[in-house]
Scaffold this motif. Structure first.
Motif, mmCIF file in Angstrom:
data_model
loop_
_atom_site.group_PDB
_atom_site.id
_atom_site.type_symbol
_atom_site.label_atom_id
_atom_site.label_comp_id
_atom_site.label_asym_id
_atom_site.label_seq_id
_atom_site.Cartn_x
_atom_site.Cartn_y
_atom_site.Cartn_z
ATOM 1 N N GLY A 180 0.927 6.757 -6.504
ATOM 2 C CA GLY A 180 2.107 5.968 -6.958
ATOM 3 C C GLY A 180 1.799 4.617 -6.876
ATOM 4 N N GLY A 181 0.560 4.100 -6.831
ATOM 5 C CA GLY A 181 0.216 2.565 -7.038
ATOM 6 C C GLY A 181 -0.727 2.086 -6.171
ATOM 7 N N LEU A 182 -0.498 0.862 -5.494
ATOM 8 C CA LEU A 182 -1.718 0.141 -4.986
ATOM 9 C C LEU A 182 -2.015 0.990 -3.547
ATOM 10 N N VAL A 183 -3.456 0.692 -3.292
ATOM 11 C CA VAL A 183 -3.941 1.391 -2.184
ATOM 12 C C VAL A 183 -4.611 0.203 -1.357
ATOM 13 N N CYS A 184 -4.409 -0.029 0.019
ATOM 14 C CA CYS A 184 -5.278 -0.787 0.511
ATOM 15 C C CYS A 184 -6.688 -0.459 0.880
ATOM 16 N N ARG A 185 -7.409 -1.441 1.339
ATOM 17 C CA ARG A 185 -8.630 -1.031 1.874
ATOM 18 C C ARG A 185 -8.966 0.005 2.894
ATOM 19 N N GLY A 186 -8.116 -0.302 3.795
ATOM 20 C CA GLY A 186 -8.099 0.820 5.023
ATOM 21 C C GLY A 186 -7.719 1.984 4.667
ATOM 22 N N CYS A 187 -7.107 2.249 3.514
ATOM 23 C CA CYS A 187 -6.567 3.549 3.347
ATOM 24 C C CYS A 187 -7.184 4.442 1.889
ATOM 25 N N LEU A 188 -8.461 3.691 1.704
ATOM 26 C CA LEU A 188 -9.064 4.245 0.505
ATOM 27 C C LEU A 188 -9.574 5.795 0.837
ATOM 28 N N ARG A 189 -9.472 6.419 -0.146
ATOM 29 C CA ARG A 189 -9.946 7.687 -0.489
ATOM 30 C C ARG A 189 -10.650 7.882 -1.473
ATOM 31 N N PRO A 190 -11.816 8.928 -1.401
ATOM 32 C CA PRO A 190 -12.592 9.210 -2.534
ATOM 33 C C PRO A 190 -11.749 9.571 -3.773
ATOM 34 N N CYS A 196 0.913 -1.209 0.060
ATOM 35 C CA CYS A 196 -0.011 -0.232 -0.066
ATOM 36 C C CYS A 196 0.859 1.403 -0.069
ATOM 37 N N THR A 197 0.670 2.086 -1.053
ATOM 38 C CA THR A 197 1.645 3.382 -0.978
ATOM 39 C C THR A 197 1.244 4.257 0.245
#
Ligand SMILES: [Zn+2]
Length: 252
Positions: free
Chosen positions: A173-183, A154-155
């Motif tokens: 810059g790439g992948l984002v995990c579910r916990g860090c999701l933003r609109p 997660c970036t």
């Protein structure tokens, strides 16, 4: 100052009846432009030595602060008969050259980039799927241009991606995990992520056999383009895409 450097011919532009402007990627100076006076004059010293996508030994006259060098002499070191015989591979070489010019104009010389260009040009004609070579080349070019895509963690929090459906953010810059999701975060097709990971761990010489779903490589290319544009903050122009589309429509 006069010096000789190995260089790839990325593009040639007709400047007059007898002269060309060349876009080169040189080992010693990176991406440069050079005026080749008399290059189109039959019997001239430069005639026939400046084929697009060939590797040359370029003897240049360079002056500090001047935008354009002058090509004094050139010798073909890496001819490209296989590329010239294959219109699709040739158009891909043009597309990859446009990526190099778009991402690396004005940057420092970089020998891994020089060798990457040679590897891509060398592999395109023999690969079953030139698209997979081009996309793999772009993935590596992004690394060399300093805009690496994060394909594993997660970036935002640095955490591992644990089997969850991945999200993606070009600007992060790439992948984002579910916990860090933003609109505004988007998804990434699992097949696309797998392909990009494969590109990361494979040499160009060994790429070129991958098949994706119909339209998959084009989707991959557009994804890479959006990613790159988010980082170089410029629109990238690819004239070769139209040529490729024409070729692909013609064989369908
Ligand atoms: Zn996270």
């Amino acid at each position: 100052m006069r010096s000789t450097t190995p260089a790839w011919v990325l593009r040639r532009i007709r400047w007059s009846d007898t002269s060309l402007i060349l876009h080169l990627y040189s080992l010693d100076y990176g991406r440069i432009s050079a005026m080749a006076r008399g290059a189109l004059r039959p019997g001239g010293r430069l005639h026939g030595t400046l084929e697009p996508f060939s590797g040359i030994a370029a003897t240049l006259s360079r002056r500090e602060g001047r935008e354009m060098d002058t090509l004094i002499d050139a010798a073909v070191e890496q001819p490209i008969p296989a590329l010239r015989a294959d219109p699709r591979a040739y158009a891909h070489a043009g597309l990859f050259s446009e990526w190099v010019s778009g991402l690396l104009y004005g940057s420092e010389p970089c020998s891994p980039t020089f060798h990457l260009i040679g590897a891509v040009f060398g592999r395109l004609a023999s690969a079953p799927s030139p698209w997979s070579v081009t996309c793999a080349g772009i993935e590596k070019l992004l690394l060399l241009a300093g805009v690496r895509m994060e394909l594993e963690k997660c970036t935002r929090c640095g955490g591992e991606m644990t089997g969850e459906e991945p999200a993606w953010s070009h600007t992060s810059g790439g992948l984002v995990c579910r916990g860090c999701l933003r609109p505004g975060d988007a998804g990434i097709a699992p097949g696309l992520l797998e392909f990009l990971r494969l590109c990361r761990r494979t040499d160009i010489e060994s790429t070129g056999g991958t098949r994706l779903w119909k339209g998959g490589f084009r989707q991959c290319h557009d994804f890479l383009r959006e990613y790159a544009e988010a980082h170089v903050q410029a629109r990238l122009k690819f004239r070769s895409l139209a040529v490729l589309e024409d070729l692909e429509n013609a064989v369908r």
